[in-house]
Design a protein around this motif. Structure first.
Motif, PDB file in Angstrom:
ATOM      1  N   GLN A   1      15.108  -3.328 -11.329  1.00  0.00           N
ATOM      2  CA  GLN A   1      14.446  -2.098 -10.895  1.00  0.00           C
ATOM      3  C   GLN A   1      13.511  -2.318  -9.702  1.00  0.00           C
ATOM      4  O   GLN A   1      12.470  -1.714  -9.592  1.00  0.00           O
ATOM      5  N   GLY A   2      13.961  -3.211  -8.815  1.00  0.00           N
ATOM      6  CA  GLY A   2      13.114  -3.543  -7.670  1.00  0.00           C
ATOM      7  C   GLY A   2      13.524  -2.796  -6.412  1.00  0.00           C
ATOM      8  O   GLY A   2      14.709  -2.678  -6.095  1.00  0.00           O
ATOM      9  N   LEU A   3      12.535  -2.309  -5.709  1.00  0.00           N
ATOM     10  CA  LEU A   3      12.776  -1.705  -4.398  1.00  0.00           C
ATOM     11  C   LEU A   3      12.180  -2.676  -3.384  1.00  0.00           C
ATOM     12  O   LEU A   3      10.976  -2.931  -3.393  1.00  0.00           O
ATOM     13  N   ARG A   4      13.053  -3.237  -2.537  1.00  0.00           N
ATOM     14  CA  ARG A   4      12.585  -4.277  -1.628  1.00  0.00           C
ATOM     15  C   ARG A   4      12.351  -3.703  -0.245  1.00  0.00           C
ATOM     16  O   ARG A   4      13.218  -3.033   0.300  1.00  0.00           O
ATOM     17  N   LEU A   5      11.170  -3.968   0.297  1.00  0.00           N
ATOM     18  CA  LEU A   5      10.811  -3.445   1.619  1.00  0.00           C
ATOM     19  C   LEU A   5      10.693  -4.611   2.584  1.00  0.00           C
ATOM     20  O   LEU A   5       9.812  -5.463   2.446  1.00  0.00           O
ATOM     21  N   GLY A   6      11.622  -4.664   3.540  1.00  0.00           N
ATOM     22  CA  GLY A   6      11.663  -5.795   4.472  1.00  0.00           C
ATOM     23  C   GLY A   6      11.511  -5.343   5.905  1.00  0.00           C
ATOM     24  O   GLY A   6      12.512  -5.138   6.604  1.00  0.00           O
ATOM     25  N   PRO A   7      10.279  -5.173   6.384  1.00  0.00           N
ATOM     26  CA  PRO A   7      10.091  -4.792   7.790  1.00  0.00           C
ATOM     27  C   PRO A   7      10.418  -5.972   8.709  1.00  0.00           C
ATOM     28  O   PRO A   7      10.244  -7.123   8.317  1.00  0.00           O
ATOM     29  N   SER A   8      10.898  -5.676   9.906  1.00  0.00           N
ATOM     30  CA  SER A   8      11.153  -6.722  10.908  1.00  0.00           C
ATOM     31  C   SER A   8      10.036  -6.675  11.931  1.00  0.00           C
ATOM     32  O   SER A   8       9.873  -5.654  12.598  1.00  0.00           O
ATOM     33  N   PRO A   9       9.300  -7.762  12.093  1.00  0.00           N
ATOM     34  CA  PRO A   9       8.114  -7.704  12.960  1.00  0.00           C
ATOM     35  C   PRO A   9       8.402  -7.234  14.383  1.00  0.00           C
ATOM     36  O   PRO A   9       7.572  -6.545  14.982  1.00  0.00           O
ATOM     37  N   LEU A  10       9.565  -7.546  14.930  1.00  0.00           N
ATOM     38  CA  LEU A  10       9.814  -7.144  16.322  1.00  0.00           C
ATOM     39  C   LEU A  10      10.290  -5.695  16.442  1.00  0.00           C
ATOM     40  O   LEU A  10      10.191  -5.101  17.508  1.00  0.00           O
ATOM     41  N   SER A  11      10.847  -5.146  15.380  1.00  0.00           N
ATOM     42  CA  SER A  11      11.429  -3.807  15.542  1.00  0.00           C
ATOM     43  C   SER A  11      10.831  -2.729  14.641  1.00  0.00           C
ATOM     44  O   SER A  11      11.095  -1.549  14.851  1.00  0.00           O
ATOM     45  N   THR A  12      10.029  -3.092  13.656  1.00  0.00           N
ATOM     46  CA  THR A  12       9.474  -2.073  12.754  1.00  0.00           C
ATOM     47  C   THR A  12       8.069  -1.677  13.215  1.00  0.00           C
ATOM     48  O   THR A  12       7.237  -2.542  13.478  1.00  0.00           O
ATOM     49  N   SER A  13       7.833  -0.373  13.267  1.00  0.00           N
ATOM     50  CA  SER A  13       6.482   0.096  13.608  1.00  0.00           C
ATOM     51  C   SER A  13       5.748   0.470  12.324  1.00  0.00           C
ATOM     52  O   SER A  13       6.370   0.668  11.267  1.00  0.00           O
ATOM     53  N   PHE A  14       4.436   0.569  12.437  1.00  0.00           N
ATOM     54  CA  PHE A  14       3.636   0.990  11.282  1.00  0.00           C
ATOM     55  C   PHE A  14       3.971   2.439  10.924  1.00  0.00           C
ATOM     56  O   PHE A  14       4.020   2.806   9.755  1.00  0.00           O
ATOM     57  N   ALA A  15       4.236   3.252  11.944  1.00  0.00           N
ATOM     58  CA  ALA A  15       4.602   4.650  11.676  1.00  0.00           C
ATOM     59  C   ALA A  15       5.890   4.708  10.854  1.00  0.00           C
ATOM     60  O   ALA A  15       6.021   5.516   9.924  1.00  0.00           O
ATOM     61  N   GLU A  16       6.831   3.843  11.190  1.00  0.00           N
ATOM     62  CA  GLU A  16       8.107   3.817  10.465  1.00  0.00           C
ATOM     63  C   GLU A  16       7.890   3.387   9.010  1.00  0.00           C
ATOM     64  O   GLU A  16       8.509   3.933   8.082  1.00  0.00           O
ATOM     65  N   ALA A  17       6.997   2.424   8.821  1.00  0.00           N
ATOM     66  CA  ALA A  17       6.685   1.981   7.462  1.00  0.00           C
ATOM     67  C   ALA A  17       6.070   3.130   6.656  1.00  0.00           C
ATOM     68  O   ALA A  17       6.408   3.350   5.484  1.00  0.00           O
ATOM     69  N   LEU A  18       5.190   3.883   7.301  1.00  0.00           N
ATOM     70  CA  LEU A  18       4.549   5.009   6.611  1.00  0.00           C
ATOM     71  C   LEU A  18       5.587   6.068   6.212  1.00  0.00           C
ATOM     72  O   LEU A  18       5.557   6.592   5.095  1.00  0.00           O
ATOM     73  N   VAL A  19       6.496   6.375   7.121  1.00  0.00           N
ATOM     74  CA  VAL A  19       7.552   7.354   6.805  1.00  0.00           C
ATOM     75  C   VAL A  19       8.299   6.896   5.550  1.00  0.00           C
ATOM     76  O   VAL A  19       8.591   7.688   4.638  1.00  0.00           O
ATOM     77  N   GLY A  20       8.585   5.606   5.468  1.00  0.00           N
ATOM     78  CA  GLY A  20       9.305   5.078   4.315  1.00  0.00           C
ATOM     79  C   GLY A  20       8.532   5.242   3.019  1.00  0.00           C
ATOM     80  O   GLY A  20       9.061   5.757   2.028  1.00  0.00           O
ATOM     81  N   VAL A  21       7.275   4.843   3.015  1.00  0.00           N
ATOM     82  CA  VAL A  21       6.501   4.902   1.760  1.00  0.00           C
ATOM     83  C   VAL A  21       6.246   6.358   1.358  1.00  0.00           C
ATOM     84  O   VAL A  21       6.283   6.706   0.166  1.00  0.00           O
ATOM     85  N   ARG A  22       6.051   7.221   2.328  1.00  0.00           N
ATOM     86  CA  ARG A  22       5.875   8.647   1.979  1.00  0.00           C
ATOM     87  C   ARG A  22       7.142   9.212   1.336  1.00  0.00           C
ATOM     88  O   ARG A  22       7.082   9.995   0.382  1.00  0.00           O
ATOM     89  N   ALA A  23       8.280   8.789   1.842  1.00  0.00           N
ATOM     90  CA  ALA A  23       9.543   9.269   1.252  1.00  0.00           C
ATOM     91  C   ALA A  23       9.702   8.741  -0.182  1.00  0.00           C
ATOM     92  O   ALA A  23      10.160   9.467  -1.072  1.00  0.00           O
ATOM     93  N   ILE A  24       9.324   7.491  -0.402  1.00  0.00           N
ATOM     94  CA  ILE A  24       9.395   6.941  -1.766  1.00  0.00           C
ATOM     95  C   ILE A  24       8.498   7.771  -2.688  1.00  0.00           C
ATOM     96  O   ILE A  24       8.888   8.147  -3.796  1.00  0.00           O
ATOM     97  N   ALA A  25       7.301   8.084  -2.195  1.00  0.00           N
ATOM     98  CA  ALA A  25       6.366   8.888  -3.004  1.00  0.00           C
ATOM     99  C   ALA A  25       6.988  10.244  -3.343  1.00  0.00           C
ATOM    100  O   ALA A  25       6.941  10.698  -4.494  1.00  0.00           O
ATOM    101  N   GLU A  26       7.603  10.857  -2.377  1.00  0.00           N
ATOM    102  CA  GLU A  26       8.237  12.169  -2.625  1.00  0.00           C
ATOM    103  C   GLU A  26       9.342  12.051  -3.662  1.00  0.00           C
ATOM    104  O   GLU A  26       9.452  12.865  -4.570  1.00  0.00           O
ATOM    105  N   GLU A  27      10.173  11.020  -3.507  1.00  0.00           N
ATOM    106  CA  GLU A  27      11.300  10.873  -4.438  1.00  0.00           C
ATOM    107  C   GLU A  27      10.824  10.539  -5.844  1.00  0.00           C
ATOM    108  O   GLU A  27      11.528  10.812  -6.822  1.00  0.00           O
ATOM    109  N   LEU A  28       9.652   9.940  -5.946  1.00  0.00           N
ATOM    110  CA  LEU A  28       9.099   9.662  -7.281  1.00  0.00           C
ATOM    111  C   LEU A  28       8.299  10.852  -7.817  1.00  0.00           C
ATOM    112  O   LEU A  28       7.765  10.798  -8.914  1.00  0.00           O
ATOM    113  N   GLY A  29       8.206  11.904  -7.000  1.00  0.00           N
ATOM    114  CA  GLY A  29       7.467  13.099  -7.421  1.00  0.00           C
ATOM    115  C   GLY A  29       5.968  12.891  -7.389  1.00  0.00           C
ATOM    116  O   GLY A  29       5.229  13.561  -8.125  1.00  0.00           O
ATOM    117  N   ARG A  30       5.497  11.950  -6.537  1.00  0.00           N
ATOM    118  CA  ARG A  30       4.063  11.717  -6.470  1.00  0.00           C
ATOM    119  C   ARG A  30       3.398  12.711  -5.521  1.00  0.00           C
ATOM    120  O   ARG A  30       3.994  13.142  -4.564  1.00  0.00           O
TER     121      ARG A  30
END
Ligand SMILES: Cc1ncc(COP(=O)(O)O)c(C=O)c1O
Ligand SMILES: Nc1ccccc1C(=O)C[C@H](N)C(=O)O
Length: 409
Positions: free
Chosen positions: A380-409
């Motif tokens: 039951q693991g959700l693995r988050l693997g950002p790439s330092p050269l290509s991932t932005s902090f904004a992109e990371a935030l979009v991801g975690v917000r979507a996880i929150a929505e899908e969990l109904g948080r």
């Protein structure tokens, strides 16, 4: 729960503006591309994004194939596995030239190096590995142990952690022939103390083989100064080599004279075009090669090696730590009830983290459908693997917000 989304977005933008590596993102395909259906890519540790330079490099390689035809082998391709191997060695492995080559999959190289290493420790009866090592490592070593009549000595690890030095010390004895561990654990992201564990193995007279798949290109590695004997790693994760790009193998110079691997192909023979009787291993690292190398498959990774050299692996690691720290902070803020199944301290954490929640199998499917791409790792693991050269902090935030929505948080 009330969170101020605007404030979160502002904070992410501030982090991006302060990021010394921010300009690198635009060198990759797909990042910030309005035509892409992917809004947050957090699986760079399974398959990195392509660089734009990789497209040019592949096009140039096809032109070379077309123009030079068979002459290409003499002119460049015979040397390419070793040339790129040396680049990987110098830029991301801390390895002097002549010890690294590119070819085969990590799985096949694990087999070849493990067999070669074990032949150097006759009379010893055990291979040490851990229960949460990547499946292919476990399966390959099970097979090797069967073939050779050796025992596997398993270090039992908590899947949220990894192989600690004390556990390694306890498992490695005068019976140990070879220790095979991952530098960064594929699930938890635990960063093993490779230097200290290598020393423990050597003190017991054993050899070590490190799997660097999840550390190469994201965590600084110093194979020569850590006295590592053998290492393998993937090139399609943080080196952006593309799906199925060939892996690399490192054999320490001090072992190269005696090291013999089991797949005795013509391309690893001394003077292959002599086509003579009997196999005699080539001098140096070329003896790791077996068959004709996958030239087109190793072209793309070169541009990322160049980028990492330019950025510096130290700066890459700094960004990587900030990204995982940010993901951990956002988890605390936006994902109540979700457990962090990774080391919280940066000194023992590699480039990714895993979150744990019973809903994650279903959640992952819904996230992929909406262009948010983490990875699911059973149970039951959700693995988050950002790439330092290509991932932005904004992109990371979009991801975690979507996880929150899908969990109904
Ligand atoms: C730690 C580790 N080792 C080995 C592999 C497997 O390599 P391959 O399937 O390319 O042989 C992977 C990922 O696929 C991995 O994460
Ligand atoms: N090669 C792959 C092909 C298909 C899907 C995933 C992979 C991965 O690389 C998984 C990765 N090694 C992992 O740590 O989970």
């Amino acid at each position: 729960m009330t969170v101020d989304v605007h404030e979160l977005q502002q904070a992410a933008a501030t982090r991006d503006a302060a990021d010394p590596l921010r300009e690198y993102r635009s060198l990759f395909h797909g990042a910030d591309d309005p035509a892409s259906d992917v809004v947050s890519y957090l699986d760079g540790n399974s398959l990195g994004r392509p660089t734009i330079a990789a497209t040019e490099a592949i096009t140039a390689a096809v032109a070379q194939w077309s123009g030079r035809l068979i002459r290409g082998w003499d002119e460049q391709w015979m040397e390419l596995p070793l040339t790129i191997g040396d680049r990987i060695g110098s830029v991301v492995l801390g390895a002097a030239a002549g010890q690294t080559t590119v070819g085969d999959s990590t799985t096949v190289l694990l087999y070849k190096l493990a067999r070669g290493a074990l032949a150097m420790r006759p009379g010893r009866t055990e291979i040490v590995l851990d229960t949460d090592n990547f499946p292919t490592d476990r399966y390959v070593l099970e097979g090797v142990a069967n073939e050779l009549g050796l025992d596997l000595r398993w270090i039992t690890v908590d899947p949220a952690s990894g192989v600690e030095l004390d556990a390694a010390r306890e498992a490695i004895t005068e019976r140990t022939a070879l220790v095979v561990l991952s530098h960064v654990a594929y699930r938890s992201g635990y960063l093993a103390d490779a230097e200290a564990i290598t020393r423990v193995a050597h003190d017991a007279g054993a050899l070590v083989l490190w799997d660097l798949c999840h550390s190469v290109g994201s965590v600084p590695i110093e194979l020569d100064s850590w006295n590592v004997d053998f290492a393998v790693g993937c090139t399609y994760k943080y080196l952006n080599g593309g799906p199925g790009s060939p892996a690399f193998a490192y054999v320490a110079a001090e072992h190269l004279d005696v090291f013999r691997q089991p797949i005795q192909g013509w391309m690893g023979r001394r003077d292959p075009f002599e086509m003579g009787p009997g196999y005699v291993p080539a001098e140096g690292i070329r003896r790791v090669v077996s068959g004709t190398p996958a030239i087109l498959g190793m072209v793309a990774m070169q541009s990322t090696i160049d980028l990492i050299e330019r950025a510096g692996i130290g700066a890459v690691r700094e960004k990587s730590v900030l990204l995982t720290e940010y993901l951990i902070d956002l988890t605390g803020e936006l994902l109540p009830g979700v457990r962090i199944a990774s080391p919280v301290g940066a000194e023992r954490r590699g480039g990714h983290i895993t979150l744990d929640h019973p809903a994650f199998r279903d959640v992952t499917q819904r996230l992929w459908a909406r262009g948010v791409i983490p990875d699911f790792r059973a149970p039951q693991g959700l693995r988050l693997g950002p790439s330092p050269l290509s991932t932005s902090f904004a992109e990371a935030l979009v991801g975690v917000r979507a996880i929150a929505e899908e969990l109904g948080r």
